[in-house]
Design an enzyme around this catalytic site. Structure first.
Site, PDB file in Angstrom:
ATOM      1  N   ASP A 101       0.602   1.009   3.040  1.00  0.00           N
ATOM      2  CA  ASP A 101      -0.403  -0.053   2.944  1.00  0.00           C
ATOM      3  C   ASP A 101      -0.731  -0.282   1.476  1.00  0.00           C
ATOM      4  O   ASP A 101      -0.272   0.455   0.608  1.00  0.00           O
ATOM      5  CB  ASP A 101      -1.668   0.345   3.711  1.00  0.00           C
ATOM      6  CG  ASP A 101      -2.225   1.669   3.213  1.00  0.00           C
ATOM      7  OD1 ASP A 101      -2.971   1.659   2.215  1.00  0.00           O
ATOM      8  OD2 ASP A 101      -1.896   2.719   3.805  1.00  0.00           O
ATOM      9  N   ASP A 117      -3.774   0.117   0.293  1.00  0.00           N
ATOM     10  CA  ASP A 117      -5.120   0.662   0.198  1.00  0.00           C
ATOM     11  C   ASP A 117      -6.097  -0.479   0.518  1.00  0.00           C
ATOM     12  O   ASP A 117      -5.991  -1.074   1.586  1.00  0.00           O
ATOM     13  CB  ASP A 117      -5.361   1.298  -1.170  1.00  0.00           C
ATOM     14  CG  ASP A 117      -6.557   2.251  -1.156  1.00  0.00           C
ATOM     15  OD1 ASP A 117      -6.667   3.042  -0.195  1.00  0.00           O
ATOM     16  OD2 ASP A 117      -7.370   2.212  -2.074  1.00  0.00           O
TER      17      ASP A 117
END
Length: 282
Positions: A207, A209
């Site tokens: 991802d 974050d």
């Protein structure tokens, strides 16, 4: 011998022909699980699931000292940590892999960070915390896995967890120069150096974050697991190629990290201290 520490989603090493299990009990408490020793592709390898069987342990609950000690006692000379992480930079897209060379400790003091103390004083250099030789071998193996995009020379920031960070924290870590954020590789990397083990992180970006504007891109556990699962097969293939290559020789500076580092004279150590220190010095 190479040891694999399996992170989130990697609780066993498929294809591993297990020959024995080494006990989890150590002078520093129990490791996350007994260490499996066996062969993969005909080569000897050790395996330990960081979070225990079935993922029972949060990052701050992992006994990192026991894990590293158990691997060293079982005969490891090298450790490859497979870890999920968040990306703090545009170039490292979710689904890409990374080999960080530097680490920032942004934990909060809840973890035992050293084998030393309590009557045994030592100061070990961690200026260059990873084994460049092991990183080079991992990069060579990665080049043989179709579709695997690998980034090198990055900085990994380790946060306490178990919550995911705020946007302010994400921006702060970016200002620090971090490229990756995770919850588990500190103090693991530094304990490996104290144990004179060559260490490298194979980080899988799951991802961005939470520093990007779109809330749909912020770290969420279900999305992380889905992306991680899609990458695990490539990680397994990489390990296979790594073990099929000629054996990596760790740098003398890594294997001799305790030379001159221990300050306490031998005659002041008790038998238990001498015994665990002898394991680290192997």
């Amino acid at each position: 011998m190479l040891a694999i520490i399996g992170g989130t989603g990697l609780y066993q090493l498929p294809g591993l022909q297990t020959e024995t299990h080494h006990p989890a009990a150590t002078p520093f408490g129990d490791a996350s699980a007994p260490v499996q020793q066996g062969r993969l592709g005909g080569q000897p390898v050790l395996f330990l699931p960081r979070h225990g069987a079935g993922h029972r342990l949060l990052p701050h609950e992992v006994n990192y000292r026991a894990n590293v000690f158990a691997l060293k006692r079982a005969g490891a000379t090298m450790v490859l940590s497979v870890s999920a992480c968040g990306s703090l930079t545009e170039e490292l897209a979710p689904g890409h892999f990374a080999l960080p060379h530097q680490y920032i400790d942004w934990t909060r003091g809840r973890r035992e960070t050293s084998f030393f103390g309590r009557g045994v004083a030592a100061h070990v250099s961690t200026a260059e915390p990873v084994s460049r030789a092991l990183c080079a071998a991992v990069a060579s193996a990665a080049a043989r896995v179709p579709g695997l995009m690998l980034h090198q020379g990055l900085t990994y920031a380790c946060v306490e967890g178990p919550r995911f960070g705020t946007r302010a924290e994400s921006f702060l870590l970016r200002q620090f120069g971090a490229h990756l954020v995770g919850m588990t590789n500190v103090p693991e990397v530094f304990l490996a150096r104290e144990a004179q083990l060559a260490y490298a992180t194979l980080a899988i970006a799951t991802d961005y974050d939470c520093w990007r504007d779109d809330p749909e891109e912020h770290a969420q556990m279900d999305a992380i697991m889905a992306r991680y699962a899609a990458c695990v097969d490539m990680a397994k293939a990489l390990v296979g190629h790594l073990l099929a290559a000629p054996v990596v020789e760790p740098e003398p500076a890594v294997r001799g990290a305790l030379n001159g580092a221990v300050m306490t004279p031998e005659h002041l150590l008790d038998e238990a201290q001498r015994n665990w220190l002898a394991v680290l010095r192997r």
